[in-house]
Scaffold this motif. Structure first.
Motif, PDB file in Angstrom:
ATOM      1  N   ALA A  70       0.821  -1.211   0.000  1.00 38.20           N
ATOM      2  CA  ALA A  70       0.000   0.000   0.000  1.00 38.20           C
ATOM      3  C   ALA A  70       0.855   1.260   0.000  1.00 38.20           C
ATOM      4  O   ALA A  70       0.470   2.271  -0.615  1.00 38.20           O
ATOM      5  CB  ALA A  70      -0.929  -0.002   1.208  1.00 38.20           C
ATOM      6  N   THR A  71       1.999   1.211   0.663  1.00 35.62           N
ATOM      7  CA  THR A  71       2.861   2.395   0.734  1.00 35.62           C
ATOM      8  C   THR A  71       3.867   2.458  -0.411  1.00 35.62           C
ATOM      9  O   THR A  71       4.628   3.424  -0.515  1.00 35.62           O
ATOM     10  CB  THR A  71       3.625   2.418   2.069  1.00 35.62           C
ATOM     11  N   GLY A  72       3.891   1.431  -1.251  1.00 34.13           N
ATOM     12  CA  GLY A  72       4.808   1.415  -2.380  1.00 34.13           C
ATOM     13  C   GLY A  72       6.205   0.952  -2.055  1.00 34.13           C
ATOM     14  O   GLY A  72       7.121   1.063  -2.875  1.00 34.13           O
ATOM     15  N   SER A  73       6.393   0.391  -0.864  1.00 36.78           N
ATOM     16  CA  SER A  73       7.743  -0.029  -0.453  1.00 36.78           C
ATOM     17  C   SER A  73       8.001  -1.517  -0.706  1.00 36.78           C
ATOM     18  O   SER A  73       9.084  -2.018  -0.387  1.00 36.78           O
ATOM     19  CB  SER A  73       7.958   0.273   1.033  1.00 36.78           C
ATOM     20  N   PHE A  74       7.020  -2.216  -1.270  1.00 36.68           N
ATOM     21  CA  PHE A  74       7.188  -3.650  -1.552  1.00 36.68           C
ATOM     22  C   PHE A  74       7.939  -3.806  -2.867  1.00 36.68           C
ATOM     23  O   PHE A  74       7.616  -3.157  -3.871  1.00 36.68           O
ATOM     24  CB  PHE A  74       5.827  -4.334  -1.638  1.00 36.68           C
ATOM     25  N   ASP A  75       8.939  -4.674  -2.880  1.00 39.49           N
ATOM     26  CA  ASP A  75       9.779  -4.877  -4.062  1.00 39.49           C
ATOM     27  C   ASP A  75       9.266  -6.083  -4.855  1.00 39.49           C
ATOM     28  O   ASP A  75       9.540  -7.229  -4.508  1.00 39.49           O
ATOM     29  CB  ASP A  75      11.236  -5.087  -3.638  1.00 39.49           C
ATOM     30  N   PHE A  76       8.504  -5.799  -5.898  1.00 42.46           N
ATOM     31  CA  PHE A  76       8.005  -6.885  -6.734  1.00 42.46           C
ATOM     32  C   PHE A  76       9.117  -7.407  -7.638  1.00 42.46           C
ATOM     33  O   PHE A  76       9.935  -6.644  -8.154  1.00 42.46           O
ATOM     34  CB  PHE A  76       6.830  -6.403  -7.598  1.00 42.46           C
ATOM     35  N   ASP A  77       9.106  -8.727  -7.854  1.00 49.93           N
ATOM     36  CA  ASP A  77      10.088  -9.389  -8.719  1.00 49.93           C
ATOM     37  C   ASP A  77       9.326 -10.127  -9.809  1.00 49.93           C
ATOM     38  O   ASP A  77       8.494 -10.991  -9.511  1.00 49.93           O
ATOM     39  CB  ASP A  77      10.935 -10.366  -7.895  1.00 49.93           C
ATOM     40  N   ILE A  78       9.594  -9.809 -11.068  1.00 53.50           N
ATOM     41  CA  ILE A  78       8.860 -10.408 -12.178  1.00 53.50           C
ATOM     42  C   ILE A  78       8.991 -11.924 -12.184  1.00 53.50           C
ATOM     43  O   ILE A  78       8.123 -12.638 -12.685  1.00 53.50           O
ATOM     44  CB  ILE A  78       9.353  -9.818 -13.528  1.00 53.50           C
ATOM     45  N   ARG A  79      10.051 -12.450 -11.561  1.00 52.05           N
ATOM     46  CA  ARG A  79      10.224 -13.903 -11.524  1.00 52.05           C
ATOM     47  C   ARG A  79       9.228 -14.594 -10.598  1.00 52.05           C
ATOM     48  O   ARG A  79       9.113 -15.819 -10.625  1.00 52.05           O
ATOM     49  CB  ARG A  79      11.653 -14.233 -11.097  1.00 52.05           C
ATOM     50  N   ASP A  80       8.506 -13.808  -9.820  1.00 54.15           N
ATOM     51  CA  ASP A  80       7.446 -14.393  -8.995  1.00 54.15           C
ATOM     52  C   ASP A  80       6.188 -14.694  -9.806  1.00 54.15           C
ATOM     53  O   ASP A  80       5.225 -15.270  -9.268  1.00 54.15           O
ATOM     54  CB  ASP A  80       7.091 -13.444  -7.848  1.00 54.15           C
ATOM     55  N   GLU A  81       6.164 -14.287 -11.052  1.00 58.24           N
ATOM     56  CA  GLU A  81       5.081 -14.578 -11.995  1.00 58.24           C
ATOM     57  C   GLU A  81       3.806 -13.791 -11.737  1.00 58.24           C
ATOM     58  O   GLU A  81       3.281 -13.116 -12.617  1.00 58.24           O
ATOM     59  CB  GLU A  81       4.725 -16.073 -12.011  1.00 58.24           C
TER      60      GLU A  81
END
Length: 465
Positions: A70-81
């Motif tokens: 929600a705060t934008g601090s989560f690091d998404f990784d495209i390898r998580d699909e």
């Protein structure tokens, strides 16, 4: 490393990560995904499948992940699909083994179906609110212009005079049906697939109704194969959106026409028009044109999903990953169109004099002249022919029916008398249409009462969701 890597000797090719990932789209469903995981963990603990301590740690971890996204601090990784694997992988990193127990008794197949249904419900409800707001704008405009008469048309040719309020309320009722269709799409999505697992259910003693209740679903889907592969609810939402977009496009078309110098029926607010880069005099109905143009985009999303679904065998297939982008795009597009149209109607200046002046052309009282002869005893078809010849006479002379003398009228039929003048009066012509749904002021006032009730009922429906 993917959570499913155990069966594979080598990792996926680099180019397939981006090609196969839905994360850029379904990350919009992070709240729904986390809500589903909370409910699933609570159910697993209630059924003794995992411990209460594990469930508590899972909840704590999910809460922190949700806050970071929600705060934008989560690091998404495209390898998580996708959002499901992204959340689960991070949960395991944060709470360890309890996080690894979360996926017990479920699959990404029922998980994604659950998320999508929750998302579809939220989008349908928001669109229902937008539709209701435009209905209020149309009703308000109708109430503010009592007695304003304009030419009603068929084939875009002048036909009979109608009240502006009557004309505006026609769109009100189109939107009322759109509200009903969106409500039906909401209801179609309001069944839980969670617990169907990959396709065949699960051997764990789960309680599907507990998770359905926790997530606000009305019931569970009775067949696990159908549960993971059904996207009819998205087709319902996309169809409802397409019909609504069509209605908005029709209204936009009339706004474009009515704001032109040839009509001059309305003047758009500066806030809902643009100018020209070269012609300083221009005031263009660009936003009405955009509403009209975006209809094709909404239609395209419906066709894309229909084509995606048409050849899929049971149960889940990766093709279904293509179901959500159109859902979001349709909802965003339609919401903007509804909002812009509501503002456009609310701020438009309707030019009563121009509408009244237009009624002097096109022989709008011709049907009433025929009805006059019918009341004198003539068969309608004969009366139709008489008035048709009088219209032809007017065309040759370049005048209107009201310009003909009594002698001219009696030259075609001896039944005409001095009282014909009343039958040709526009206000009387309009006032005579007293049948339910007609354009007489009394009939339109009754219709407005129905419209006010319709809005109250719509508000009650939304309050219950």
């Amino acid at each position: 490393m993917a959570l499913w890597d155990g069966r594979f000797e080598t990792g996926a090719a680099a180019e397939t990560w981006e090609f196969g990932a839905s994360l850029p789209v379904d990350c919009e469903l992070y709240q729904e995904d986390i809500a589903g995981s909370r409910a699933h963990a609570a159910m697993l603990a209630a059924q003794g499948i995992i411990s209460e301590e594990d469930a508590a740690q899972i909840k704590t971890g999910l809460d922190s992940i949700e806050a970071d996204i929600a705060t934008g601090s989560f690091d998404f990784d495209i390898r998580d699909e996708d959002i499901h694997m992204a959340v689960e992988a991070e949960l395991i990193r944060r709470v360890g083994e309890p996080g690894a127990r979360l996926h017990t008794g479920r699959s990404r197949n029922d998980q994604v179906a659950t998320d999508t249904r929750l998302g579809a419900k939220k989008l349908a409800r928001a669109l229902m609110e937008d539709v209701l707001e435009l209905q209020r704008s149309l009703l308000s405009a109708a109430e503010q212009h009592p007695g304003v008469i304009l030419p009603g048309c068929t084939h875009l040719q002048h036909a009979q005079p109608v009240l502006l309020s009557h004309h505006l309320l026609a769109y009100f009722w189109m939107l009322s049906r759109d509200f009903q269709r969106l409500n039906a799409a909401y209801d179609a999505a309001n069944r839980s697939p969670l617990g169907s697992a990959a396709l065949a259910g699960t051997g764990y003693p789960i309680d599907r109704r507990m998770t359905a209740y926790e997530l606000g679903f009305a019931d569970v889907i009775p067949n696990s194969l159908d549960a993971v592969s059904d996207r009819d609810f998205l087709l319902d939402l996309s169809y409802a959106g397409s019909v609504c977009a069509m209605h908005l496009s029709r209204l936009a078309e009339e706004i474009v026409l009515w704001s032109s110098p040839e009509f001059g029926y309305l003047t758009l607010s500066d806030a809902y028009a643009t100018g020209s880069s070269i012609m300083p005099q221009k005031k263009n109905p660009d936003f009405a044109e955009l509403v009209r143009g975006k209809t094709g985009r909404v239609y395209g999303n419906l066709m894309q999903l229909l084509v995606t679904m048409k050849g899929l065998p049971l149960a889940y297939n990766k093709d279904l990953q293509e179901d959500k982008e159109g859902m979001f795009d349709t909802a965003r597009t339609l919401s903007m169109c509804l909002s812009v149209m509501s503002g456009m109607i609310t701020t438009a200046q309707f030019n009563a004099d121009a509408m009244r002046a237009a009624c002097s052309k096109g022989y709008l009282a011709a049907t009433d002249a025929a009805d006059y002869l019918v009341r004198k005893g003539m068969a309608f078809r004969d009366a139709h022919a008489v008035v048709g010849r009088l219209v032809l006479l007017c065309e040759h002379r370049g005048c209107e029916l009201s310009d003909l003398s009594l002698a001219d009228l009696r030259g075609e039929c001896e039944l005409f008398a001095d009282d014909i003048a009343g039958a040709l009066d526009l206000d009387r012509v309009v006032a005579a249409r007293t049948s339910e749904g007609g354009t007489a002021p009394t009939a339109v006032e009754h219709q407005m009462r129905l419209a006010r009730t319709d809005i109250v009922m719509g508000e009650a429906v939304l309050a219950g969701k």
